[in-house]
Design a protein around this motif. Structure first.
Motif, PDB file in Angstrom:
ATOM      1  N   LEU A   1       0.825  -1.197   0.000  1.00  0.00           N
ATOM      2  CA  LEU A   1       0.000   0.000   0.000  1.00  0.00           C
ATOM      3  C   LEU A   1       0.866   1.255   0.000  1.00  0.00           C
ATOM      4  CD1 LEU A   1      -2.818  -0.905   2.546  1.00  0.00           C
ATOM      5  CD2 LEU A   1      -2.863  -1.069   0.055  1.00  0.00           C
ATOM      6  N   LYS A   2       0.340   2.277  -0.667  1.00  0.00           N
ATOM      7  CA  LYS A   2       1.071   3.535  -0.758  1.00  0.00           C
ATOM      8  C   LYS A   2       0.089   4.694  -0.603  1.00  0.00           C
ATOM      9  CE  LYS A   2       4.186   6.087  -3.873  1.00  0.00           C
ATOM     10  NZ  LYS A   2       4.824   6.085  -5.211  1.00  0.00           N
ATOM     11  N   PRO A   3       0.458   5.744   0.160  1.00  0.00           N
ATOM     12  CA  PRO A   3      -0.457   6.893   0.286  1.00  0.00           C
ATOM     13  C   PRO A   3      -0.645   7.599  -1.052  1.00  0.00           C
ATOM     14  CG  PRO A   3       1.663   7.381   1.285  1.00  0.00           C
ATOM     15  CD  PRO A   3       1.681   5.931   0.959  1.00  0.00           C
ATOM     16  N   LEU A   4      -1.859   8.039  -1.303  1.00  0.00           N
ATOM     17  CA  LEU A   4      -2.164   8.732  -2.551  1.00  0.00           C
ATOM     18  C   LEU A   4      -1.611  10.153  -2.545  1.00  0.00           C
ATOM     19  CD1 LEU A   4      -5.906   7.700  -3.085  1.00  0.00           C
ATOM     20  CD2 LEU A   4      -3.854   6.583  -3.978  1.00  0.00           C
ATOM     21  N   ASP A   5      -1.359  10.645  -3.747  1.00  0.00           N
ATOM     22  CA  ASP A   5      -0.967  12.048  -3.912  1.00  0.00           C
ATOM     23  C   ASP A   5      -2.159  12.935  -3.558  1.00  0.00           C
ATOM     24  OD1 ASP A   5      -0.081  14.515  -4.675  1.00  0.00           O
ATOM     25  OD2 ASP A   5       0.280  13.993  -6.785  1.00  0.00           O
ATOM     26  N   ARG A   6      -1.953  13.917  -2.655  1.00  0.00           N
ATOM     27  CA  ARG A   6      -3.058  14.744  -2.168  1.00  0.00           C
ATOM     28  C   ARG A   6      -3.134  16.117  -2.855  1.00  0.00           C
ATOM     29  NH1 ARG A   6      -1.980  14.072   4.291  1.00  0.00           N
ATOM     30  NH2 ARG A   6       0.035  14.926   3.658  1.00  0.00           N
ATOM     31  N   THR A   7      -2.306  16.317  -3.880  1.00  0.00           N
ATOM     32  CA  THR A   7      -2.176  17.650  -4.468  1.00  0.00           C
ATOM     33  C   THR A   7      -3.509  18.236  -4.923  1.00  0.00           C
ATOM     34  OG1 THR A   7       0.061  17.089  -5.213  1.00  0.00           O
ATOM     35  CG2 THR A   7      -1.009  18.997  -6.242  1.00  0.00           C
ATOM     36  N   ASN A   8      -4.344  17.434  -5.569  1.00  0.00           N
ATOM     37  CA  ASN A   8      -5.571  17.964  -6.172  1.00  0.00           C
ATOM     38  C   ASN A   8      -6.830  17.601  -5.395  1.00  0.00           C
ATOM     39  OD1 ASN A   8      -4.178  19.139  -8.421  1.00  0.00           O
ATOM     40  ND2 ASN A   8      -3.970  17.076  -9.288  1.00  0.00           N
TER      41      ASN A   8
ATOM     42  N   GLN B   1      -4.489  10.480   5.483  1.00  0.00           N
ATOM     43  CA  GLN B   1      -3.909   9.756   4.360  1.00  0.00           C
ATOM     44  C   GLN B   1      -4.898   8.694   3.889  1.00  0.00           C
ATOM     45  OE1 GLN B   1      -1.085  10.464   2.904  1.00  0.00           O
ATOM     46  NE2 GLN B   1       0.300  11.414   4.389  1.00  0.00           N
ATOM     47  N   ILE B   2      -4.967   8.489   2.584  1.00  0.00           N
ATOM     48  CA  ILE B   2      -5.764   7.421   1.985  1.00  0.00           C
ATOM     49  C   ILE B   2      -4.826   6.580   1.126  1.00  0.00           C
ATOM     50  CG2 ILE B   2      -7.710   6.866   0.476  1.00  0.00           C
ATOM     51  CD1 ILE B   2      -8.985   9.510   1.275  1.00  0.00           C
ATOM     52  N   TYR B   3      -4.949   5.253   1.236  1.00  0.00           N
ATOM     53  CA  TYR B   3      -3.968   4.358   0.631  1.00  0.00           C
ATOM     54  C   TYR B   3      -4.597   3.485  -0.446  1.00  0.00           C
ATOM     55  CZ  TYR B   3      -1.044   5.451   4.681  1.00  0.00           C
ATOM     56  OH  TYR B   3      -0.298   6.088   5.635  1.00  0.00           O
TER      57      TYR B   3
END
Length: 853
Positions: free
Chosen positions: A720-727, A846-848
């Protein structure tokens, strides 16, 4: 940096060269019992003197001054029957100068001794000029028996064209040369200055992350070990801003650095009827000085009081309290005047922090910070003056820091009559050098100009901040907690190929490294004749212990600086303090810290040592050396393990002084055994991609040459990896609207409900595009009891049709972890379902999803 147009070939200025033969006054200096004047032109009386001392051929030298467009070169010739054993000191008293900050290059027998930065206000409509005596150390190796020549040259900025030349002028009262009676304790380079910056996290916090980055910044900028100065403004109105300030001060001491502190927030301070500080304000200052008063040298009364609408009476009360109580809590403390912004009245220009229901004003009384007489009320009861400046504002006729200080003190007969510690200078991304100077790199040129101005008129000055958008030295946009300091990267203001870091390193290495000068010779002297290349070698162990902290250093600093516009090779033979083997760090070109830094070993001195460097235009190189014998290598600290791509593990750690490399060891138990998976790694990061899924690993790092290992870092592999939160876009049905506080990578900020928890409060996230998510984490550690009483999670692909609850449960202190089967979703809604007498707060969300890359 690419080749510049500008200062390198100054003979192309096509201006006549003046030559004067000087009469050496006496040979008594050959066995001096005091410093002895070798020769002198003129008299320091405040007026340029037309008649000069015996033996001068050109009677108009002092009257004419120098001008890069008219008389850019002056050759002074004199004869020595014996070379002074301790070298000489050249001095010049400037009577007036252009506000463009002209530069006087000084060559002794065709070798650059230094470049004097001349501060001036002419052209700024100042009521009086800035007068100052500048001094320059010339070592005996630059002198010779018989005929000697001292050439003075007015030079342009590194990036500037010939159009700058007509603005580069000065007049003088006198200039002369003095034989030193004793060995020089400092290679004085025009002025003795100390510089620095401000290293904090997320603009306000002196936390562990700031402490981690602090040594890297100081060493890369070339200011470590020389008694330079950093600003520490952990304000009392910002919670946890002083979280690790004790470690911060300890780190400054370890690197022989000073601090100017600012703590009491004055915006809400109320005074007693007698005009003294409230009990709360007094206790705030008392507590801070009791705890940290033995850790910093200077305290700043306030920060830009007019701009932030502060009260003069409160600032006076702060200074008076410090004067009255420092003997008890911090006996050696020096008090610094407020960081003047010289704000005018609100009617002239609006300012910040207006109070509802009160009249609009910039300070109380309105505009007091612009009034020299009112500023002097603070200057009379403080030890050092101040004056913030950005771009070329230092020379503004109204509000310029140099001009306003001249007004405050009714002139500057020989520099400002009071030491100056400027706690903020710099440039923003919008500041450009004036077009009239013809700079090819306008953003770099204006930073270079303001830095050189402060070399000319200030004693200490601090660049705005190392990590601060629009003003920054380094790239920003991340939390330092999640950043390896070795990955710190220079910020470039395009299209310039130089940077604030490049400028600051170059000038720091030339003017702000201190210690007893070491003897040296250029082995390729003929190649460097009349070239603008400068070498500075100092032994910091000879510096006096710093006041308050008694900090000391044992480093040898060797600095190579190319002010020329062409590539130059410097082949230098330095006489080290003893015949021995040395080792240490070398900092040169590179856009990241780890690219700029290398570790060198086996430098054998007899005691001479030869080092050869090829320097591009404007480039600088520094060696930070110590004796190999006695160097103790400690195990690395701050080791962290975090998920990488797929199931790899990213390891990071802080460098260990004296380490030549690092060994990475891994085990499946905290008790070992630990097996080496990589050896002699030169960087302070490593990606372990030979891992198995869902396995718990333990790592230790060993510095090559060290006996012990680091503390353990442990982690379980995951895909699992945290999503990019930029947008991401967020919304809620509560009164809390600081949505960015949940995803800004800053643990000290937050989103909260703005009210006690009741059922059906929600926080919704639009991911921008649908992702197959399966885990959510909500960090509330900085608001310990603000976790959700209970929750349900729903998902949607269109914000209309919702699925769920995908998960439900009770929140937990520190971090709430929510896991559920993979679900394709663009929208996520977290619904709070319980009652609690606390807010619901999210400091980090964080969302993964699975890492497929």
């Amino acid at each position: 940096m690419k080749k510049q147009q500008g200062a390198g070939s100054q003979s192309s200025l096509n201006s006549p060269t003046q030559t004067a033969a000087l009469q050496v006054k006496s040979e008594e200096w050959q066995t001096p019992t005091k410093d002895w004047e070798l020769w002198r032109l003129g008299q320091a009386d405040g007026e340029a003197q037309k008649s000069v001392s015996t033996g001068i051929a050109a009677q108009n030298i002092l009257d004419a001054g120098m001008n890069a467009a008219q008389n850019a070169d002056l050759n002074l010739q004199y004869t020595l029957k014996k070379i002074p054993a301790n070298g000489v000191l050249f001095h010049v008293k400037i009577n007036n100068a252009s506000k463009a900050i002209p530069q006087m290059a000084v060559f002794s027998n065709q070798q650059l001794s230094g470049i004097i930065q001349i501060a001036g206000v002419e052209g700024a409509d100042a009521s009086s000029a800035f007068h100052k005596t500048y001094e320059l150390y010339i070592p005996k190796e630059m002198l010779k028996l018989g005929a000697n020549e001292l050439k003075l040259q007015a030079i342009r900025c590194l990036y500037c064209s010939a159009s700058e030349s007509k603005y580069l002028w000065w007049t003088w009262d006198e200039l002369g040369m003095t034989v030193l009676n004793a060995p020089a304790q400092e290679p004085i380079h025009g002025s003795y200055i100390q510089t620095g910056t401000n290293v904090n996290n997320n603009q306000y916090y002196y936390d562990d992350a700031a402490v981690m980055h602090l040594p890297y910044v100081m060493k890369w900028l070339g200011i470590a070990y020389s008694g330079n100065i950093m600003r520490t403004g952990c304000a009392s109105n910002i919670g946890k801003s002083c979280e690790a300030i004790d470690s911060y001060y300890e780190t400054l001491k370890d690197y022989n650095m000073q601090a100017v502190s600012f703590h009491l927030f004055t915006g809400n301070v109320k005074l007693k009827a007698d005009g003294s500080l409230s009990d709360v304000a007094q206790q705030t200052l008392k507590s801070y000085l009791e705890e940290y008063g033995s850790s910093f040298q200077y305290y700043e009364v306030d920060n830009e009081p007019g701009l932030f609408n502060r009260s003069k009476a409160v600032d006076l009360a702060v200074a008076e309290w410090l004067n009255k109580n420092r003997a008890k809590y911090a006996p050696s403390l020096k008090i610094v005047a407020p960081g003047w912004s010289y704000s005018s009245t609100y009617a002239a220009k609006s300012c910040k922090n207006q109070i509802e229901g009160e009249s609009l004003k910039c300070g109380d009384p309105d505009g007091w910070e612009r009034d020299p007489k009112q500023r002097m009320e603070l200057e009379y009861i403080t030890d050092l003056t101040n004056g913030h400046s950005y771009g070329d504002s230092y020379s503004d006729s109204q509000g310029g820091s140099l001009v306003e200080n001249i007004k405050s003190f009714s002139g500057a007969a020989d520099g400002l009559p009071k030491p100056m510690l400027n706690t903020e200078f710099g440039t923003s991304d919008t500041h450009k050098d004036k077009a009239i100077y013809g700079a090819s790199q306008k953003y770099s040129a204006i930073f270079d100009r303001i830095f050189r101005a402060h070399v000319g008129f200030a004693d200490m000055f601090v660049q705005h901040a190392a990590f601060f958008p629009d003003f920054s030295l380094f790239k920003t946009g991340y939390n330092l907690e999640n950043h390896n300091p070795a990955k710190t990267e220079i910020y470039y203001n395009q299209p310039d190929t130089d940077s604030r870091v490049g400028v600051m390193r170059r000038l720091n290495l030339a003017y702000a490294t201190h210690g007893k000068p070491l003897a040296y010779q250029l082995d390729n002297k003929a190649d460097l004749a009349d070239k603008l290349v400068y070498f500075r070698a100092v032994d910091t162990s000879k510096l006096q212990p710093l006041p308050v902290t008694n900090a000391v250093s044992n480093k040898i600093l060797l600095n190579f600086v190319n002010f020329d516009t062409t590539t130059q090779v410097m082949d230098v033979k330095v006489t080290m303090p003893k015949a021995a083997t040395y080792e240490g760090e070398r900092f040169g070109k590179g856009d990241t810290y780890e690219a700029a830094r290398s570790y060198v070993t086996g430098l054998k001195a007899s005691p001479e040592i030869n080092i050869k460097e090829t320097l591009a235009p404007g480039e600088s190189v520094q060696y930070i050396l110590q004796l190999s014998e006695g160097t103790v290598v400690k195990p690395p600290s701050w080791v962290s393990a975090s998920p990488g791509k797929k199931q790899s593990i990213q390891l990071n750690w802080l460098e260990s002084e004296g380490a030549h490399g690092y060994n990475i060891k891994r085990g499946l138990s905290p008790n070992g055994p630990f097996e080496a998976i990589a050896e002699n790694i030169s960087t302070t990061s490593y990606l372990d991609n030979k891992t198995e899924y869902n396995t718990h690993y333990y790592y230790v790092i060993q510095a090559v040459g060290a006996e012990g290992v680091s503390a353990i870092a442990e982690i379980t592999t995951s895909d699992l990896k945290p999503l990019d939160r930029t947008n991401w876009q967020m919304s809620s049905n509560t009164v809390g609207t600081n949505y960015k506080g949940a995803i800004d990578d800053n643990k000290h900020t937050r989103w909260d409900t703005g009210a006690h928890q009741v059922p059906d409060q929600y926080f919704q996230i639009d991911l921008g595009i649908a992702k197959p998510i399966e885990r959510i984490t909500m960090d509330s550690a900085d608001s310990l009891y603000d976790f959700p009483k209970s929750y349900e999670v729903f998902t949607s692909e269109d914000d209309i049709h919702w699925t769920g609850p995908m998960a439900a449960g009770e929140g937990t202190r520190l971090v709430t972890v929510v896991s559920f089967p993979p679900k394709l979703a663009r929208y996520v809604k977290i619904i709070q379902k319980g009652y609690a007498g606390k807010f619901w707060s999210i400091h980090d969300l964080q969302i993964y999803a699975k890492a497929y890359e």
